[in-house]
Design a protein around this motif. Sequence first.
Motif, mmCIF file in Angstrom:
data_model
loop_
_atom_site.group_PDB
_atom_site.id
_atom_site.type_symbol
_atom_site.label_atom_id
_atom_site.label_comp_id
_atom_site.label_asym_id
_atom_site.label_seq_id
_atom_site.Cartn_x
_atom_site.Cartn_y
_atom_site.Cartn_z
ATOM 1 N N PHE A 103 35.835 32.191 40.079
ATOM 2 C CA PHE A 103 35.157 32.848 41.191
ATOM 3 C C PHE A 103 36.155 33.662 42.011
ATOM 4 O O PHE A 103 35.911 34.832 42.336
ATOM 5 C CB PHE A 103 34.482 31.785 42.068
ATOM 6 C CG PHE A 103 33.599 32.352 43.131
ATOM 7 C CD1 PHE A 103 32.260 32.588 42.865
ATOM 8 C CD2 PHE A 103 34.089 32.634 44.390
ATOM 9 C CE1 PHE A 103 31.422 33.101 43.854
ATOM 10 C CE2 PHE A 103 33.266 33.150 45.376
ATOM 11 C CZ PHE A 103 31.934 33.383 45.102
ATOM 12 N N ILE A 104 37.298 33.070 42.318
ATOM 13 C CA ILE A 104 38.330 33.767 43.100
ATOM 14 C C ILE A 104 38.880 34.953 42.317
ATOM 15 O O ILE A 104 39.084 36.045 42.862
ATOM 16 C CB ILE A 104 39.435 32.794 43.507
ATOM 17 C CG1 ILE A 104 38.884 31.791 44.523
ATOM 18 C CG2 ILE A 104 40.639 33.535 44.086
ATOM 19 C CD1 ILE A 104 39.795 30.634 44.807
ATOM 20 N N PHE A 105 39.124 34.759 41.024
ATOM 21 C CA PHE A 105 39.596 35.866 40.196
ATOM 22 C C PHE A 105 38.557 36.984 40.155
ATOM 23 O O PHE A 105 38.907 38.166 40.160
ATOM 24 C CB PHE A 105 39.902 35.377 38.779
ATOM 25 C CG PHE A 105 40.493 36.440 37.901
ATOM 26 C CD1 PHE A 105 41.825 36.776 38.014
ATOM 27 C CD2 PHE A 105 39.715 37.100 36.971
ATOM 28 C CE1 PHE A 105 42.377 37.754 37.214
ATOM 29 C CE2 PHE A 105 40.253 38.084 36.169
ATOM 30 C CZ PHE A 105 41.595 38.409 36.288
ATOM 31 N N PHE A 155 38.868 39.250 43.193
ATOM 32 C CA PHE A 155 39.971 40.207 43.048
ATOM 33 C C PHE A 155 39.635 41.298 42.036
ATOM 34 O O PHE A 155 39.960 42.471 42.243
ATOM 35 C CB PHE A 155 41.261 39.493 42.650
ATOM 36 C CG PHE A 155 41.868 38.699 43.755
ATOM 37 C CD1 PHE A 155 42.343 39.317 44.899
ATOM 38 C CD2 PHE A 155 41.960 37.325 43.666
ATOM 39 C CE1 PHE A 155 42.900 38.591 45.933
ATOM 40 C CE2 PHE A 155 42.517 36.581 44.689
ATOM 41 C CZ PHE A 155 42.991 37.212 45.832
ATOM 42 N N ALA A 156 38.983 40.933 40.955
ATOM 43 C CA ALA A 156 38.614 41.919 39.940
ATOM 44 C C ALA A 156 37.601 42.923 40.496
ATOM 45 O O ALA A 156 37.716 44.127 40.255
ATOM 46 C CB ALA A 156 38.039 41.217 38.708
ATOM 47 N N TRP A 196 27.792 43.795 46.053
ATOM 48 C CA TRP A 196 27.162 43.403 44.793
ATOM 49 C C TRP A 196 28.178 43.266 43.676
ATOM 50 O O TRP A 196 27.995 42.466 42.757
ATOM 51 C CB TRP A 196 26.039 44.361 44.424
ATOM 52 C CG TRP A 196 24.843 44.143 45.278
ATOM 53 C CD1 TRP A 196 24.328 44.996 46.206
ATOM 54 C CD2 TRP A 196 24.043 42.960 45.334
ATOM 55 N NE1 TRP A 196 23.251 44.422 46.831
ATOM 56 C CE2 TRP A 196 23.053 43.170 46.324
ATOM 57 C CE3 TRP A 196 24.061 41.756 44.670
ATOM 58 C CZ2 TRP A 196 22.097 42.213 46.632
ATOM 59 C CZ3 TRP A 196 23.110 40.792 44.982
ATOM 60 C CH2 TRP A 196 22.140 41.035 45.952
ATOM 61 N N GLY A 197 29.255 44.028 43.747
ATOM 62 C CA GLY A 197 30.343 43.842 42.792
ATOM 63 C C GLY A 197 30.982 42.474 42.946
ATOM 64 O O GLY A 197 31.277 41.794 41.963
ATOM 65 N N TRP A 198 31.192 42.071 44.211
ATOM 66 C CA TRP A 198 31.741 40.728 44.457
ATOM 67 C C TRP A 198 30.818 39.654 43.914
ATOM 68 O O TRP A 198 31.277 38.725 43.249
ATOM 69 C CB TRP A 198 31.935 40.492 45.953
ATOM 70 C CG TRP A 198 33.156 41.111 46.543
ATOM 71 C CD1 TRP A 198 34.304 41.465 45.895
ATOM 72 C CD2 TRP A 198 33.359 41.444 47.915
ATOM 73 N NE1 TRP A 198 35.188 41.997 46.788
ATOM 74 C CE2 TRP A 198 34.643 41.990 48.026
ATOM 75 C CE3 TRP A 198 32.566 41.329 49.047
ATOM 76 C CZ2 TRP A 198 35.155 42.419 49.236
ATOM 77 C CZ3 TRP A 198 33.083 41.755 50.250
ATOM 78 C CH2 TRP A 198 34.366 42.292 50.348
ATOM 79 N N LEU A 250 30.006 35.884 37.404
ATOM 80 C CA LEU A 250 30.275 36.061 35.980
ATOM 81 C C LEU A 250 31.584 35.397 35.569
ATOM 82 O O LEU A 250 31.620 34.605 34.621
ATOM 83 C CB LEU A 250 30.306 37.551 35.632
ATOM 84 C CG LEU A 250 30.584 37.891 34.183
ATOM 85 C CD1 LEU A 250 29.389 37.505 33.326
ATOM 86 C CD2 LEU A 250 30.875 39.367 34.036
ATOM 87 N N PHE A 251 32.650 35.690 36.296
ATOM 88 C CA PHE A 251 33.943 35.098 35.953
ATOM 89 C C PHE A 251 33.942 33.593 36.192
ATOM 90 O O PHE A 251 34.559 32.845 35.433
ATOM 91 C CB PHE A 251 35.070 35.765 36.744
ATOM 92 C CG PHE A 251 35.537 37.062 36.159
ATOM 93 C CD1 PHE A 251 36.546 37.087 35.219
ATOM 94 C CD2 PHE A 251 34.971 38.259 36.548
ATOM 95 C CE1 PHE A 251 36.977 38.278 34.671
ATOM 96 C CE2 PHE A 251 35.394 39.453 36.020
ATOM 97 C CZ PHE A 251 36.407 39.471 35.065
#
Length: 71
Positions: free
Chosen positions: A18-20, A23-24, A42-44, A50-51
Amino acid sequence: MKKKPDFYQFTARFGCGFIFGLFAATSCYFILGAQTMLGLFWGWVLFSLLFGVLSAIFGDHFWTKIYHWFL
């Protein structure tokens, strides 16, 4: 046979993913030049979930693939 991760391992994997994902998503926002803060939000949400889920399900295999992707 592969063991299912227990609750704590699943939570730790999901949290790191989630944290990665945060940053992504932020990196993609600056690289691709999103136009609005709503796009960043929405990107966050999308990247973090997803990650997080992929990391929780695939574990070390997921992180190995991410590592090789960045090399």
